[in-house]
Design a protein around this motif. Structure first.
Motif, PDB file in Angstrom:
ATOM      1  N   LEU A  22     -87.220   0.307  61.923  1.00 50.30           N
ATOM      2  CA  LEU A  22     -86.082  -0.576  62.149  1.00 50.30           C
ATOM      3  C   LEU A  22     -84.771   0.187  61.985  1.00 50.30           C
ATOM      4  CD1 LEU A  22     -84.797  -3.355  62.595  1.00 50.30           C
ATOM      5  CD2 LEU A  22     -85.062  -3.785  60.138  1.00 50.30           C
ATOM      6  N   TYR A  23     -84.688   1.010  60.939  1.00 55.47           N
ATOM      7  CA  TYR A  23     -83.487   1.819  60.711  1.00 55.47           C
ATOM      8  C   TYR A  23     -83.202   2.707  61.922  1.00 55.47           C
ATOM      9  CZ  TYR A  23     -81.204   6.154  59.154  1.00 55.47           C
ATOM     10  OH  TYR A  23     -80.429   7.280  59.058  1.00 55.47           O
ATOM     11  N   GLU A  24     -84.221   3.366  62.437  1.00 52.41           N
ATOM     12  CA  GLU A  24     -84.043   4.228  63.611  1.00 52.41           C
ATOM     13  C   GLU A  24     -83.525   3.440  64.812  1.00 52.41           C
ATOM     14  OE1 GLU A  24     -87.547   6.392  64.565  1.00 52.41           O
ATOM     15  OE2 GLU A  24     -87.270   7.873  62.970  1.00 52.41           O
ATOM     16  N   ASP A  25     -84.110   2.270  65.038  1.00 51.51           N
ATOM     17  CA  ASP A  25     -83.711   1.450  66.188  1.00 51.51           C
ATOM     18  C   ASP A  25     -82.251   1.012  66.065  1.00 51.51           C
ATOM     19  OD1 ASP A  25     -86.246   1.716  67.198  1.00 51.51           O
ATOM     20  OD2 ASP A  25     -86.940  -0.267  66.560  1.00 51.51           O
ATOM     21  N   ILE A  26     -81.863   0.576  64.861  1.00 49.26           N
ATOM     22  CA  ILE A  26     -80.491   0.111  64.650  1.00 49.26           C
ATOM     23  C   ILE A  26     -79.510   1.263  64.815  1.00 49.26           C
ATOM     24  CG2 ILE A  26     -78.872  -0.775  62.924  1.00 49.26           C
ATOM     25  CD1 ILE A  26     -81.211  -2.440  61.789  1.00 49.26           C
ATOM     26  N   SER A  27     -79.824   2.397  64.208  1.00 41.21           N
ATOM     27  CA  SER A  27     -78.927   3.552  64.293  1.00 41.21           C
ATOM     28  C   SER A  27     -78.796   4.043  65.728  1.00 41.21           C
ATOM     29  CB  SER A  27     -79.428   4.670  63.379  1.00 41.21           C
ATOM     30  OG  SER A  27     -78.463   5.681  63.253  1.00 41.21           O
ATOM     31  N   LEU A  30     -81.520  -8.307  56.314  1.00 41.36           N
ATOM     32  CA  LEU A  30     -80.205  -7.792  55.918  1.00 41.36           C
ATOM     33  C   LEU A  30     -79.853  -6.545  56.731  1.00 41.36           C
ATOM     34  CD1 LEU A  30     -77.802  -8.071  53.906  1.00 41.36           C
ATOM     35  CD2 LEU A  30     -78.996  -6.397  52.468  1.00 41.36           C
ATOM     36  N   MET A  31     -80.827  -5.676  56.944  1.00 43.63           N
ATOM     37  CA  MET A  31     -80.587  -4.483  57.759  1.00 43.63           C
ATOM     38  C   MET A  31     -80.176  -4.866  59.173  1.00 43.63           C
ATOM     39  SD  MET A  31     -83.824  -2.112  56.490  1.00 43.63           S
ATOM     40  CE  MET A  31     -83.571  -0.835  57.735  1.00 43.63           C
ATOM     41  N   LYS A  32     -80.844  -5.873  59.733  1.00 41.99           N
ATOM     42  CA  LYS A  32     -80.513  -6.322  61.092  1.00 41.99           C
ATOM     43  C   LYS A  32     -79.122  -6.949  61.146  1.00 41.99           C
ATOM     44  CE  LYS A  32     -85.365  -7.403  62.157  1.00 41.99           C
ATOM     45  NZ  LYS A  32     -86.329  -8.523  62.361  1.00 41.99           N
ATOM     46  N   GLU A  33     -78.780  -7.722  60.114  1.00 47.34           N
ATOM     47  CA  GLU A  33     -77.510  -8.446  60.111  1.00 47.34           C
ATOM     48  C   GLU A  33     -76.314  -7.499  59.964  1.00 47.34           C
ATOM     49  OE1 GLU A  33     -75.153 -11.858  57.499  1.00 47.34           O
ATOM     50  OE2 GLU A  33     -77.344 -11.701  57.375  1.00 47.34           O
ATOM     51  N   ILE A  34     -76.396  -6.580  59.014  1.00 48.13           N
ATOM     52  CA  ILE A  34     -75.249  -5.709  58.743  1.00 48.13           C
ATOM     53  C   ILE A  34     -75.208  -4.521  59.695  1.00 48.13           C
ATOM     54  CG2 ILE A  34     -74.243  -4.145  57.016  1.00 48.13           C
ATOM     55  CD1 ILE A  34     -74.867  -6.147  54.903  1.00 48.13           C
ATOM     56  N   LYS A  35     -76.377  -4.105  60.191  1.00 52.81           N
ATOM     57  CA  LYS A  35     -76.452  -2.969  61.117  1.00 52.81           C
ATOM     58  C   LYS A  35     -75.856  -1.708  60.484  1.00 52.81           C
ATOM     59  CE  LYS A  35     -76.554  -5.471  65.525  1.00 52.81           C
ATOM     60  NZ  LYS A  35     -76.768  -6.817  64.965  1.00 52.81           N
ATOM     61  N   GLU A  94     -75.190   2.011  59.743  1.00 53.12           N
ATOM     62  CA  GLU A  94     -75.283   3.220  60.576  1.00 53.12           C
ATOM     63  C   GLU A  94     -76.275   4.202  59.972  1.00 53.12           C
ATOM     64  OE1 GLU A  94     -74.579   7.285  61.754  1.00 53.12           O
ATOM     65  OE2 GLU A  94     -73.851   6.529  59.845  1.00 53.12           O
ATOM     66  N   ARG A  95     -76.293   4.260  58.640  1.00 52.90           N
ATOM     67  CA  ARG A  95     -77.244   5.138  57.951  1.00 52.90           C
ATOM     68  C   ARG A  95     -77.821   4.412  56.749  1.00 52.90           C
ATOM     69  NH1 ARG A  95     -76.399  11.209  58.363  1.00 52.90           N
ATOM     70  NH2 ARG A  95     -76.906  10.380  60.417  1.00 52.90           N
ATOM     71  N   VAL A  96     -79.141   4.542  56.578  1.00 51.18           N
ATOM     72  CA  VAL A  96     -79.834   3.945  55.435  1.00 51.18           C
ATOM     73  C   VAL A  96     -80.657   5.031  54.752  1.00 51.18           C
ATOM     74  CG1 VAL A  96     -81.424   2.171  54.630  1.00 51.18           C
ATOM     75  CG2 VAL A  96     -80.011   1.732  56.649  1.00 51.18           C
ATOM     76  N   HIS A  97     -80.416   5.244  53.478  1.00 52.53           N
ATOM     77  CA  HIS A  97     -81.245   6.151  52.693  1.00 52.53           C
ATOM     78  C   HIS A  97     -82.404   5.330  52.128  1.00 52.53           C
ATOM     79  CE1 HIS A  97     -78.119   9.135  53.096  1.00 52.53           C
ATOM     80  NE2 HIS A  97     -77.237   8.299  52.584  1.00 52.53           N
ATOM     81  N   LYS A 123     -96.331   2.028  51.525  1.00 46.69           N
ATOM     82  CA  LYS A 123     -96.287   2.970  52.647  1.00 46.69           C
ATOM     83  C   LYS A 123     -96.137   2.251  53.986  1.00 46.69           C
ATOM     84  CE  LYS A 123     -98.934   6.633  50.361  1.00 46.69           C
ATOM     85  NZ  LYS A 123    -100.222   7.359  50.287  1.00 46.69           N
ATOM     86  N   GLU A 124     -96.841   1.125  54.140  1.00 48.86           N
ATOM     87  CA  GLU A 124     -96.742   0.371  55.393  1.00 48.86           C
ATOM     88  C   GLU A 124     -95.350  -0.246  55.535  1.00 48.86           C
ATOM     89  OE1 GLU A 124     -97.584  -1.515  59.027  1.00 48.86           O
ATOM     90  OE2 GLU A 124     -98.329   0.282  58.003  1.00 48.86           O
ATOM     91  N   ARG A 125     -94.815  -0.787  54.438  1.00 51.18           N
ATOM     92  CA  ARG A 125     -93.465  -1.357  54.493  1.00 51.18           C
ATOM     93  C   ARG A 125     -92.432  -0.267  54.786  1.00 51.18           C
ATOM     94  NH1 ARG A 125     -93.728  -5.403  49.197  1.00 51.18           N
ATOM     95  NH2 ARG A 125     -95.251  -6.857  50.084  1.00 51.18           N
ATOM     96  N   MET A 126     -92.649   0.900  54.227  1.00 48.67           N
ATOM     97  CA  MET A 126     -91.730   2.017  54.467  1.00 48.67           C
ATOM     98  C   MET A 126     -91.732   2.383  55.954  1.00 48.67           C
ATOM     99  SD  MET A 126     -89.709   4.013  52.682  1.00 48.67           S
ATOM    100  CE  MET A 126     -88.906   5.619  52.774  1.00 48.67           C
ATOM    101  N   ARG A 127     -92.914   2.392  56.552  1.00 46.21           N
ATOM    102  CA  ARG A 127     -93.019   2.704  57.981  1.00 46.21           C
ATOM    103  C   ARG A 127     -92.248   1.692  58.815  1.00 46.21           C
ATOM    104  NH1 ARG A 127     -95.334   1.066  62.323  1.00 46.21           N
ATOM    105  NH2 ARG A 127     -96.372  -0.670  61.258  1.00 46.21           N
ATOM    106  N   ILE A 128     -92.410   0.420  58.495  1.00 42.37           N
ATOM    107  CA  ILE A 128     -91.730  -0.649  59.238  1.00 42.37           C
ATOM    108  C   ILE A 128     -90.214  -0.549  59.066  1.00 42.37           C
ATOM    109  CG2 ILE A 128     -91.399  -3.150  59.365  1.00 42.37           C
ATOM    110  CD1 ILE A 128     -94.376  -3.396  58.477  1.00 42.37           C
ATOM    111  N   ALA A 129     -89.769  -0.359  57.829  1.00 42.10           N
ATOM    112  CA  ALA A 129     -88.326  -0.289  57.551  1.00 42.10           C
ATOM    113  C   ALA A 129     -87.693   0.923  58.224  1.00 42.10           C
ATOM    114  CB  ALA A 129     -88.086  -0.246  56.039  1.00 42.10           C
ATOM    115  N   TYR A 130     -88.404   2.046  58.224  1.00 43.88           N
ATOM    116  CA  TYR A 130     -87.835   3.258  58.824  1.00 43.88           C
ATOM    117  C   TYR A 130     -87.714   3.113  60.336  1.00 43.88           C
ATOM    118  CZ  TYR A 130     -86.451   8.128  58.759  1.00 43.88           C
ATOM    119  OH  TYR A 130     -85.718   9.274  58.864  1.00 43.88           O
TER     120      TYR A 130
END
Length: 417
Positions: free
Chosen positions: A349-354, A306-311, A313-316, A340-347
């Motif tokens: 991805l968020y950085e890359d998209i932003s 979903l993060m990849k699809e919608i892109k 700009e900011r994710v809390h 913690k591992e999932r948080m690392r992966i999601a963060y």
């Protein structure tokens, strides 16, 4: 008396502090910036996450040592008043829906009040060039993970008249950004018979004369859907930031059901699709909880997709933490190491998209309104879709034509053309 305020948490909490300051200033009390100078210390608390609650406990203990009259207000007081009593038996306790009791707590004896009361007091004070105006308190939802619901139990919308007066006052006193905030801004008016909606309020506020911008605070998707046509129509107005904060919380329908959220992933996507089709270049910001009970590997992957699809700009992003007296606390928990591992992966991805979104602005020109001080003497401005731009050598509270010369995942860097 001299009163010191210390505030934690969201924009609504800050707005509550400004309301309490307004009430006290009307009675000729002085607001000071140092607890050593104060006769009374007011701690306006947050309790949204486990670490936040622990921070509030520590701060209560620290502020007691000043030996001043202590008032503990806000969501920690409303949700866990027994804990506050144990930590500071002598303190006054005021829930976030009993703000007017601050007068009794400052001027009189110890106060205990956590029950909701109807109030029309809106803030007449603000800091810098940004005014935070609460428009509604409480929400219409009942999310399984949320402790704030225990603190702000009743939806209470402020009257349109009092909000408009507060905005006029703020603009007259130099505010260039006005945030209309609430626990769920789109729930505005539900408790007033449902005849008045957020879009009605927006149209009234947008008719106020002056050079200022309006930002809409966080909205739940289901309440945004109730007024989507009116809100998006209002957003065509040049005085309204092209910005929506719509927390999705998870990209998996099963997890959303366990959270007791009132929409599906596909319904959320449709809302975003409609917003993007009607408002070009709109900025969609969201909140996501990582590791909520019921989130298996497949559910986590759905969130990443979903993060990849919608892109966004900011994710809390927030790692789920158990909150007392909530339904999610009773569910089978995801192990901390997995979260913690999932948080690392999601963060990541968020950085890359932003970064990819912000890169698109490089070497382009945009209008920016400067709103606050940044680090090392810089000034923070905002694009029309509310992306922060770091500038130097400019004044706060003015519009500038800016060329974007650099970017990070968090902001843009610009120079005045």
């Amino acid at each position: 008396m001299k009163v010191y305020f210390e505030t934690y948490g969201c924009a609504l909490n800050k707005g509550d502090t400004y309301i309490m300051m307004t009430l006290l200033k009307q009675r000729n009390h002085e607001i000071v910036n140092n607890p050593n100078e104060a006769d009374v210390i007011v701690l306006n608390t947050c309790d949204v996450r486990l670490e936040t609650g622990e921070r509030m406990k520590s701060r209560i203990k620290e502020l007691r040592k000043f030996g001043k009259k202590l008032v503990v207000a806000g969501c920690f007081s409303g949700a866990e008043p027994g804990v506050v009593k144990t930590l500071a038996p002598e303190a006054s306790i005021i829930g976030p829906q009993a703000l007017t009791k601050i007068i009794d707590a400052v001027e009189g004896e110890k106060v205990f009040s956590i029950n909701a009361e109807r109030s029309e007091i809106t803030p007449k004070v603000f800091e810098g060039k940004i005014a935070i105006i609460p428009i509604a308190d409480g929400c219409a939802g009942d999310c399984s993970f949320c402790i704030t619901k225990l603190a702000r139990r009743t939806l209470r919308s402020y009257s349109m008249r009092s909000i408009v007066e507060a905005v006029k006052e703020a603009v007259k006193n130099g505010a260039v950004e006005v945030e209309l905030t609430g626990q769920d801004a789109a729930a505005y008016g539900l408790d007033l018979g449902g005849k008045i909606k957020l879009s009605d309020l927006l149209n009234e506020v947008l008719s106020i004369e002056g050079d200022f911008m309006i930002r809409i605070g966080m909205m739940t998707p289901e309440q945004f859907a109730r007024d989507i046509d009116g809100i998006l129509e209002a957003m065509r107005n040049p005085k309204l930031f092209k910005f929506l904060h719509l927390p999705v919380q998870s990209g998996d329908d099963n997890v959303l059901k366990l959270m007791n959220r009132k929409y599906t992933v596909d319904e959320y996507k449709e809302l975003v699709k409609e917003a993007k089709s009607k408002i070009p270049n709109i900025n969609i910001t969201t909140d996501i909880i990582i590791g909520h009970p019921g989130e298996d590997e497949n559910a986590f992957e759905n969130t990443l997709e979903l993060m990849k699809e919608i892109k966004f700009e900011r994710v809390h992003l927030a790692m789920y933490s158990i909150r007392p007296n909530t339904r999610s606390a009773l569910m089978k928990q995801v192990p901390d190491s997995v979260k913690k591992e999932r948080m690392r992966i999601a963060y990541k991805l968020y950085e890359d998209i932003s970064l990819s979104i912000h890169k698109e602005y490089l070497n382009k020109r945009t209008k920016v309104i400067t709103t606050e001080e940044g680090k090392k003497g810089s000034i923070i401005g905002r694009t029309l879709n509310y992306i922060p731009v770091i500038l130097n050598g400019v004044e706060i509270g003015k519009w500038y034509d800016v060329e974007i010369i650099d970017y990070s995942f968090f902001d843009l860097r610009g120079t005045v053309v």
